[in-house]
Design an enzyme around this catalytic site. Structure first.
Site, mmCIF file in Angstrom:
data_model
loop_
_atom_site.group_PDB
_atom_site.id
_atom_site.type_symbol
_atom_site.label_atom_id
_atom_site.label_comp_id
_atom_site.label_asym_id
_atom_site.label_seq_id
_atom_site.Cartn_x
_atom_site.Cartn_y
_atom_site.Cartn_z
ATOM 1 N N ASP A 8 -35.510 116.182 44.881
ATOM 2 C CA ASP A 8 -36.813 116.663 44.426
ATOM 3 C C ASP A 8 -37.849 116.047 45.374
ATOM 4 O O ASP A 8 -37.494 115.430 46.392
ATOM 5 C CB ASP A 8 -37.060 116.332 42.944
ATOM 6 N N CYS A 66 -33.756 111.560 44.144
ATOM 7 C CA CYS A 66 -35.015 111.811 43.433
ATOM 8 C C CYS A 66 -35.791 110.492 43.488
ATOM 9 O O CYS A 66 -35.462 109.632 44.307
ATOM 10 C CB CYS A 66 -34.780 112.329 42.012
ATOM 11 N N THR A 68 -35.956 107.905 41.395
ATOM 12 C CA THR A 68 -35.095 106.766 41.022
ATOM 13 C C THR A 68 -33.627 106.999 41.337
ATOM 14 O O THR A 68 -32.840 106.041 41.342
ATOM 15 C CB THR A 68 -35.177 106.527 39.503
ATOM 16 N N HIS A 99 -12.765 103.638 43.100
ATOM 17 C CA HIS A 99 -12.272 103.585 41.716
ATOM 18 C C HIS A 99 -12.642 104.812 40.876
ATOM 19 O O HIS A 99 -11.890 105.184 39.984
ATOM 20 C CB HIS A 99 -12.808 102.331 41.012
ATOM 21 N N ASN A 100 -13.826 105.399 41.125
ATOM 22 C CA ASN A 100 -14.275 106.526 40.278
ATOM 23 C C ASN A 100 -14.114 107.883 40.957
ATOM 24 O O ASN A 100 -14.421 108.900 40.346
ATOM 25 C CB ASN A 100 -15.754 106.377 39.891
ATOM 26 N N HIS A 134 -6.319 104.237 38.889
ATOM 27 C CA HIS A 134 -7.649 104.849 38.760
ATOM 28 C C HIS A 134 -7.553 106.349 38.494
ATOM 29 O O HIS A 134 -8.436 106.913 37.848
ATOM 30 C CB HIS A 134 -8.485 104.567 40.010
HETATM 31 C C1 RB5 Z 1 -40.482 112.654 39.564
HETATM 32 O O1 RB5 Z 1 -41.765 112.113 39.471
HETATM 33 C C2 RB5 Z 1 -39.456 111.643 39.068
HETATM 34 O O2 RB5 Z 1 -39.493 111.603 37.672
HETATM 35 C C3 RB5 Z 1 -38.087 111.990 39.561
HETATM 36 O O3 RB5 Z 1 -38.097 112.009 40.961
HETATM 37 C C4 RB5 Z 1 -36.967 111.040 39.180
HETATM 38 O O4 RB5 Z 1 -37.298 109.728 39.447
HETATM 39 C C5 RB5 Z 1 -36.378 111.234 37.865
HETATM 40 O O5 RB5 Z 1 -35.408 110.560 37.468
#
Ligand code: RB5
Length: 150
Positions: A8, A66, A68, A99-100, A134
């Site tokens: 994103d 994204c 996070t 492992h996963n 595994h």
């Molecule tokens: C977008 O602002 C943010 O929420 C997205 O990039 C992400 O971190 C969501 O988990």
């Protein structure tokens, strides 16, 4: 091994840095969007990439970014056959392959720097699944997926 990428707006810049790094090594990449830092919704890109990875029969891996790395990993894990791991260190990245048998690496553009992300991408691509005990655990994850979607 082909790498399918998506992000994103929050992960866009990091994804572009990772694509540049992979291309410099001659690794084949495909970017399924987004294509700018304009605000968009991470589930849209998680699904596009996850569907392609799931259809790739182990021959393609995915990288999703994204803000996070968390939202996009939650969304990708809704697609059957996907094991998406949100990582921000090399140890977890290596072991989620070993492992996963993770098939998508998720990272946060607001969490990790370009250098670490590129190192993690290399580790993810080069580390093989160990199999053995595994595989039994992966089979149990697949069984949950089947039971819960009947
Ligand atoms: C977008 O602002 C943010 O929420 C997205 O990039 C992400 O971190 C969501 O988990």
């Amino acid at each position: 091994m082909k790498i399918i990428l998506g992000s994103d707006h929050g992960g866009y810049r990091l994804k572009i840095a990772v694509i540049k790094h992979l291309k410099e090594q001659g690794i084949e990449t495909e970017d399924l969007g987004c294509y700018s830092e304009e605000s968009c919704d991470y589930p849209d890109y998680a699904e596009k990439v996850a569907v392609r990875v799931a259809a790739g029969d182990g021959k393609v891996l995915g990288i999703l970014c994204c803000g996070t790395g968390i939202g996009i990993s939650i969304a990708a894990n809704k697609v059957k056959g996907i094991r998406a791991a949100c990582c921000s260190d090399c140890f977890s990245t290596k072991y989620t392959r070993m492992h996963n048998d993770a098939n998508i690496l998720c990272m946060g553009g607001r969490v990790v720097g370009d250098g670490l992300a590129c190192m993690m991408a290399d580790l993810f691509i080069r580390t093989p699944f160990e199999g053995g005990r595994h595989q039994r655990r992966i089979d149990k994850i697949t069984a949950i997926e089947k039971r819960q979607n009947e």
